[in-house]
Scaffold this active site. Structure first.
Site, short mmCIF file in Angstrom:
data_model
loop_
_atom_site.label_atom_id
_atom_site.label_comp_id
_atom_site.label_asym_id
_atom_site.label_seq_id
_atom_site.Cartn_x
_atom_site.Cartn_y
_atom_site.Cartn_z
N TYR A 162 0.83 -1.21 0.00
CA TYR A 162 0.00 0.00 0.00
C TYR A 162 0.87 1.26 0.00
CZ TYR A 162 -3.67 3.19 1.76
OH TYR A 162 -4.56 4.22 1.93
N LYS A 166 1.07 4.13 -2.85
CA LYS A 166 0.65 5.49 -2.53
C LYS A 166 1.77 6.51 -2.74
CE LYS A 166 -3.69 5.00 -1.42
NZ LYS A 166 -4.70 5.52 -2.36
#
Length: 301
Positions: A162, A166
């Site tokens: 993640y 991001k």
């Protein structure tokens, strides 16, 4: 602020995306509500959430259409943008909000868990943004808003996939802003703090993790929408390539990576002179190994 604008909002069936879609419509936008209707980990599909948001918008007097295409596939992403053109004749904004979580400590993370998150967040943001790019270019206007995270900007446990996605989105947004500037197209990022369906999957095994989640529960998803609407509106025409954070009633601007300090040695470096000279000189500028919760450690206002 969005009168006569057409906006695609991905991941708009729940949480932050839903509130953004509703806020866009309340400000006059015609909205493509995109949501595949998966679980928080990206499994399954359900047309219900996207259609429910469309129904809310229409009941309030707005215009909206549902899309259940996947952002993680190139052709499907193009169909999301085409839905805006087919139903409303143009596209003025893209909000890349769709996401999933497959949290795992790095030393246990499988290639499948890595790829699934990269495909939705990073590849998905590129696919949908790219699908709109030529339309923005031809009309000489447009706005992108991408969701990043302090997991990538600062760091968090168990979110290597993640966080990588991001932080990659930050680079994507910055370079979109550079490439599209001449066509009056803007691109910005927001790292949202809000209690949502995805945040509800965060492990709460330690007292610190439990405290963090309880703090997050006090941050409403609707608090993110006003900044998103502004950044997609003509009022934000001078704002591009920036990274913002919204945390309850607080709005922050993030700095971006630039050289902090340097050292020079006219005869060049050896491993030993790096150890003796370079590292002692640079060490005062090291960034601490902190998590998002260490940096944003106070109660939301």
């Amino acid at each position: 602020m969005m009168e006569n604008k057409v906006v695609v909002v991905t991941g708009a069936g729940n949480g932050i995306g839903r509130d953004i879609a509703l806020a866009m419509a309340a400000e006059g936008a015609k909205v493509v509500v995109n949501d595949l209707g998966t679980s928080g980990s990206g499994e399954g599909s359900d047309a219900g959430p996207a259609q429910a948001v469309v129904n809310e918008i229409r009941a309030a007097g707005g215009e909206a259409v549902a899309s259940t295409e996947s952002v993680s596939e190139w052709n499907a992403a193009n169909r999301i943008v085409q839905a805006a053109l087919d139903h409303f004749g143009r596209i003025d904004g893209v909000v890349n909000n769709a996401g999933i979580l497959r949290d795992r400590m790095f030393f246990r993370m499988s290639p499948g868990e890595w790829k699934a998150v990269i495909d939705v967040h990073l590849n998905g943001s590129f696919y949908v943004a790219r699908a709109a790019a030529n339309h923005f270019k031809e009309q000489g206007s447009g706005a992108y808003l991408h969701m990043t995270s302090t997991s990538g900007l600062i760091g968090n446990f168990g979110q290597t996939n993640y966080a990588a996605a991001k932080l990659g989105i930050v680079g994507l947004s910055r370079n979109i802003a550079l490439d599209m500037q001449r066509y009056n197209v803007r691109s910005n990022c927001i790292a949202p703090f809000a209690w949502s369906r995805l945040i509800g999957t965060i492990p709460t095994e330690t007292p610190e993790e439990k405290q963090r989640v309880e703090r997050m529960k006090r941050m409403e998803t609707a608090k993110i929408a006003p900044l998103v609407v502004y950044l997609c509106s003509d009022a934000a025409k001078g704002v591009s390539g920036q990274i913002f954070t919204v945390r309850a009633n607080e709005i922050f601007l993030f700095n971006q990576i630039r050289p902090m300090r340097g050292v020079h040695r006219s005869e060049g470096w050896t491993p030993q002179t790096v150890a003796d000279h370079a590292m002692p000189a640079l060490k005062a500028g090291f960034t601490p190994l902190e998590r998002s919760a260490d940096v944003f450690c106070w109660d939301p206002i």
